[in-house]
Design a protein around this motif. Structure first.
Motif, PDB file in Angstrom:
ATOM      1  N   ILE A   1       0.849  -1.191   0.000  1.00  0.00           N
ATOM      2  CA  ILE A   1       0.000   0.000   0.000  1.00  0.00           C
ATOM      3  C   ILE A   1       0.889   1.246   0.000  1.00  0.00           C
ATOM      4  O   ILE A   1       1.764   1.389   0.845  1.00  0.00           O
ATOM      5  CB  ILE A   1      -0.911   0.047   1.249  1.00  0.00           C
ATOM      6  N   ASN A   2       0.648   2.145  -0.936  1.00  0.00           N
ATOM      7  CA  ASN A   2       1.369   3.410  -0.998  1.00  0.00           C
ATOM      8  C   ASN A   2       0.384   4.565  -0.911  1.00  0.00           C
ATOM      9  O   ASN A   2      -0.438   4.761  -1.807  1.00  0.00           O
ATOM     10  CB  ASN A   2       2.151   3.531  -2.311  1.00  0.00           C
ATOM     11  N   VAL A   3       0.464   5.327   0.150  1.00  0.00           N
ATOM     12  CA  VAL A   3      -0.326   6.542   0.309  1.00  0.00           C
ATOM     13  C   VAL A   3       0.588   7.755   0.191  1.00  0.00           C
ATOM     14  O   VAL A   3       0.412   8.611  -0.675  1.00  0.00           O
ATOM     15  CB  VAL A   3      -1.077   6.560   1.650  1.00  0.00           C
ATOM     16  N   VAL A   4       1.620   7.807   1.043  1.00  0.00           N
ATOM     17  CA  VAL A   4       2.488   8.984   1.068  1.00  0.00           C
ATOM     18  C   VAL A   4       3.140   9.227  -0.290  1.00  0.00           C
ATOM     19  O   VAL A   4       3.154  10.357  -0.793  1.00  0.00           O
ATOM     20  CB  VAL A   4       3.562   8.847   2.162  1.00  0.00           C
ATOM     21  N   SER A   5       3.653   8.193  -0.926  1.00  0.00           N
ATOM     22  CA  SER A   5       4.333   8.363  -2.213  1.00  0.00           C
ATOM     23  C   SER A   5       3.403   8.149  -3.400  1.00  0.00           C
ATOM     24  O   SER A   5       3.864   8.014  -4.540  1.00  0.00           O
ATOM     25  CB  SER A   5       5.524   7.395  -2.317  1.00  0.00           C
ATOM     26  N   GLY A   6       2.109   8.138  -3.150  1.00  0.00           N
ATOM     27  CA  GLY A   6       1.155   7.752  -4.184  1.00  0.00           C
ATOM     28  C   GLY A   6       1.157   8.595  -5.441  1.00  0.00           C
ATOM     29  O   GLY A   6       0.730   8.124  -6.505  1.00  0.00           O
ATOM     30  N   SER A   7       1.632   9.839  -5.375  1.00  0.00           N
ATOM     31  CA  SER A   7       1.632  10.697  -6.565  1.00  0.00           C
ATOM     32  C   SER A   7       2.947  10.655  -7.335  1.00  0.00           C
ATOM     33  O   SER A   7       3.073  11.311  -8.363  1.00  0.00           O
ATOM     34  CB  SER A   7       1.336  12.156  -6.166  1.00  0.00           C
ATOM     35  N   PHE A   8       3.924   9.916  -6.843  1.00  0.00           N
ATOM     36  CA  PHE A   8       5.212   9.809  -7.517  1.00  0.00           C
ATOM     37  C   PHE A   8       5.225   8.631  -8.491  1.00  0.00           C
ATOM     38  O   PHE A   8       4.578   7.613  -8.242  1.00  0.00           O
ATOM     39  CB  PHE A   8       6.336   9.601  -6.501  1.00  0.00           C
ATOM     40  N   PRO A   9       5.984   8.742  -9.571  1.00  0.00           N
ATOM     41  CA  PRO A   9       6.179   7.584 -10.446  1.00  0.00           C
ATOM     42  C   PRO A   9       6.844   6.434  -9.707  1.00  0.00           C
ATOM     43  O   PRO A   9       7.571   6.640  -8.715  1.00  0.00           O
ATOM     44  CB  PRO A   9       7.105   8.127 -11.545  1.00  0.00           C
ATOM     45  N   ALA A  10       6.608   5.222 -10.180  1.00  0.00           N
ATOM     46  CA  ALA A  10       7.219   4.002  -9.639  1.00  0.00           C
ATOM     47  C   ALA A  10       6.862   3.758  -8.185  1.00  0.00           C
ATOM     48  O   ALA A  10       7.626   3.128  -7.445  1.00  0.00           O
ATOM     49  CB  ALA A  10       8.738   4.028  -9.815  1.00  0.00           C
ATOM     50  N   SER A  11       5.696   4.230  -7.759  1.00  0.00           N
ATOM     51  CA  SER A  11       5.196   3.977  -6.404  1.00  0.00           C
ATOM     52  C   SER A  11       3.842   3.297  -6.554  1.00  0.00           C
ATOM     53  O   SER A  11       2.824   3.959  -6.742  1.00  0.00           O
ATOM     54  CB  SER A  11       5.061   5.286  -5.618  1.00  0.00           C
ATOM     55  N   TYR A  12       3.853   1.971  -6.493  1.00  0.00           N
ATOM     56  CA  TYR A  12       2.671   1.201  -6.840  1.00  0.00           C
ATOM     57  C   TYR A  12       1.956   0.672  -5.600  1.00  0.00           C
ATOM     58  O   TYR A  12       2.594   0.303  -4.618  1.00  0.00           O
ATOM     59  CB  TYR A  12       3.061   0.035  -7.757  1.00  0.00           C
ATOM     60  N   GLY A  13       0.648   0.631  -5.666  1.00  0.00           N
ATOM     61  CA  GLY A  13      -0.133   0.143  -4.539  1.00  0.00           C
ATOM     62  C   GLY A  13      -1.313  -0.679  -5.009  1.00  0.00           C
ATOM     63  O   GLY A  13      -1.745  -0.577  -6.164  1.00  0.00           O
ATOM     64  N   ILE A  14      -1.819  -1.501  -4.114  1.00  0.00           N
ATOM     65  CA  ILE A  14      -3.017  -2.277  -4.391  1.00  0.00           C
ATOM     66  C   ILE A  14      -4.049  -1.978  -3.310  1.00  0.00           C
ATOM     67  O   ILE A  14      -3.749  -1.339  -2.301  1.00  0.00           O
ATOM     68  CB  ILE A  14      -2.714  -3.791  -4.435  1.00  0.00           C
ATOM     69  N   ARG A  15      -5.269  -2.434  -3.532  1.00  0.00           N
ATOM     70  CA  ARG A  15      -6.323  -2.209  -2.548  1.00  0.00           C
ATOM     71  C   ARG A  15      -6.019  -2.969  -1.259  1.00  0.00           C
ATOM     72  O   ARG A  15      -5.589  -4.125  -1.304  1.00  0.00           O
ATOM     73  CB  ARG A  15      -7.654  -2.674  -3.121  1.00  0.00           C
ATOM     74  N   PRO A  16      -6.239  -2.330  -0.114  1.00  0.00           N
ATOM     75  CA  PRO A  16      -5.947  -3.006   1.159  1.00  0.00           C
ATOM     76  C   PRO A  16      -6.642  -4.353   1.302  1.00  0.00           C
ATOM     77  O   PRO A  16      -6.032  -5.313   1.792  1.00  0.00           O
ATOM     78  CB  PRO A  16      -6.435  -2.006   2.206  1.00  0.00           C
ATOM     79  N   GLU A  17      -7.896  -4.433   0.861  1.00  0.00           N
ATOM     80  CA  GLU A  17      -8.608  -5.703   1.013  1.00  0.00           C
ATOM     81  C   GLU A  17      -7.974  -6.809   0.174  1.00  0.00           C
ATOM     82  O   GLU A  17      -8.017  -7.994   0.537  1.00  0.00           O
ATOM     83  CB  GLU A  17     -10.089  -5.545   0.682  1.00  0.00           C
ATOM     84  N   LEU A  18      -7.369  -6.438  -0.953  1.00  0.00           N
ATOM     85  CA  LEU A  18      -6.697  -7.432  -1.786  1.00  0.00           C
ATOM     86  C   LEU A  18      -5.435  -7.937  -1.094  1.00  0.00           C
ATOM     87  O   LEU A  18      -5.184  -9.150  -1.037  1.00  0.00           O
ATOM     88  CB  LEU A  18      -6.360  -6.821  -3.149  1.00  0.00           C
ATOM     89  N   MET A  19      -4.650  -7.028  -0.564  1.00  0.00           N
ATOM     90  CA  MET A  19      -3.439  -7.436   0.163  1.00  0.00           C
ATOM     91  C   MET A  19      -3.803  -8.329   1.350  1.00  0.00           C
ATOM     92  O   MET A  19      -3.152  -9.355   1.600  1.00  0.00           O
ATOM     93  CB  MET A  19      -2.674  -6.203   0.639  1.00  0.00           C
ATOM     94  N   ARG A  20      -4.833  -7.945   2.083  1.00  0.00           N
ATOM     95  CA  ARG A  20      -5.254  -8.740   3.245  1.00  0.00           C
ATOM     96  C   ARG A  20      -5.620 -10.169   2.834  1.00  0.00           C
ATOM     97  O   ARG A  20      -5.208 -11.139   3.477  1.00  0.00           O
ATOM     98  CB  ARG A  20      -6.461  -8.073   3.909  1.00  0.00           C
ATOM     99  N   GLU A  21      -6.389 -10.305   1.751  1.00  0.00           N
ATOM    100  CA  GLU A  21      -6.836 -11.632   1.335  1.00  0.00           C
ATOM    101  C   GLU A  21      -5.701 -12.462   0.756  1.00  0.00           C
ATOM    102  O   GLU A  21      -5.652 -13.681   0.958  1.00  0.00           O
ATOM    103  CB  GLU A  21      -7.977 -11.495   0.314  1.00  0.00           C
ATOM    104  N   VAL A  22      -4.783 -11.836   0.020  1.00  0.00           N
ATOM    105  CA  VAL A  22      -3.616 -12.569  -0.485  1.00  0.00           C
ATOM    106  C   VAL A  22      -2.794 -13.092   0.696  1.00  0.00           C
ATOM    107  O   VAL A  22      -2.368 -14.251   0.720  1.00  0.00           O
ATOM    108  CB  VAL A  22      -2.766 -11.674  -1.406  1.00  0.00           C
TER     109      VAL A  22
END
Length: 296
Positions: free
Chosen positions: A85-106
């Motif tokens: 999960i990327n919030v702080v760096s979310g507007s920068f290139p090469a800062s990738y995130g997924i939905r929290p519920e997806l990470m939790r289930e994986v």
């Protein structure tokens, strides 16, 4: 592996991915514990690689594994998880995130698979400071414990427990102590009062110790400290565009002050603290008769 690369850079180095299934099955049967790092691919200023939050916890786990072996505890390292999960760096290139519920289930699905293999204890480590990432890691551990009964736990320091608003007595957590050196001046020099929380002095110091070839040294040496106080840090932590406006170069701290020897000490201390906490969690007390070093 060179002298400047005590832990290598391959994501599968020293992990269970290098073992056969026979070897993994035998380790589970013999009571081995699992160590698992959770990072992200995220910008780390103009001087550190986007995989910093994967490289650092992976190296820490290798050091923890060596210390546990000296204390009679077998451990395997799970290949690192790096789509977080990327919030702080979310507007920068090469800062990738997924939905929290997806990470939790994986996480929950994979931990269930580890339980089916016979592993009873899994220790999860975060290499990323984002609050939502760490809350999600906690939720993945909690859900897995409820669904399959595995003794999974999130290994973290008291300061992060407080920041996330968690109960230090929660069985989903393995809380380790704090390095006394953290409260003392480094090298007798009074520490600055500004925030150093992302790609700054501390993080860059460990990277210059572990992976100096990945640090853009010519850039790092000329970077100016960001000098953010509590109010600016609160804005920065809102993330995305707020963070990018606050730290347009993508770092928060003083990377030019990084010191590889400081990084070596911090790396070794963090591994010792985690190994002690794991040993306590397993009901074996703190230091065993044998001792080891977190450094190569």
């Amino acid at each position: 592996m060179t002298a400047g690369e005590p832990d290598g850079t391959g994501v599968f180095v020293d992990t269970m991915a290098e073992l056969t299934w026979y070897e993994v099955e035998r380790a589970a049967r013999d009571g081995a514990v699992l160590l698992w790092a959770f990072g992200v691919i995220e910008q780390h200023g103009p001087h550190l690689p986007t995989g910093t939050d994967v490289y650092l916890p992976s190296a820490r786990l290798r050091a923890v594994r060596r210390l546990l072996a000296h204390r009679g505890i077998e451990a395997l390292i799970v290949p690192p998880y790096y789509w977080g999960i990327n919030v702080v760096s979310g507007s920068f290139p090469a800062s990738y995130g997924i939905r929290p519920e997806l990470m939790r289930e994986v996480m929950a699905d994979l931990l269930a698979g580890m339980a089916r293999d016979g592993f009873r204890h899994v220790f999860c480590f975060s290499g990323h400071g984002d609050a939502l990432h760490n809350r999600t890691l906690y939720e993945g551990v909690r859900v897995a414990r409820e669904r399959c009964g595995i003794d999974a736990s999130f290994v973290l320091e008291p300061a992060l427990v407080d920041r996330l608003g968690l109960d230090p007595g929660d069985r989903c957590l393995t809380v380790h102590g704090t390095d006394p050196a953290d409260s003392e001046p480094v090298g007798g020099v009074e520490q600055p009062q500004y925030a150093d929380v992302h790609a700054g002095r501390a993080e860059t110091s460990v990277m210059t110790h572990l992976h100096p070839d990945l640090v853009r040294e010519d850039v790092r040496a000329g970077l100016v400290a960001t000098d953010l106080g509590p109010a600016e840090l609160a804005v920065w932590r809102r993330g995305f565009d707020d963070a990018r406006r606050t730290t347009p170069l993508g770092y928060c701290g003083d990377p030019a002050a990084a010191d590889p020897d400081e990084g070596r000490r911090a790396h070794a201390a963090s591994a010792e603290l985690a190994a002690d906490a794991i040993r306590t969690r397993l009901g074996l007390g703190r230091n065993a008769a044998g001792t080891g070093s977190a450094s190569d």
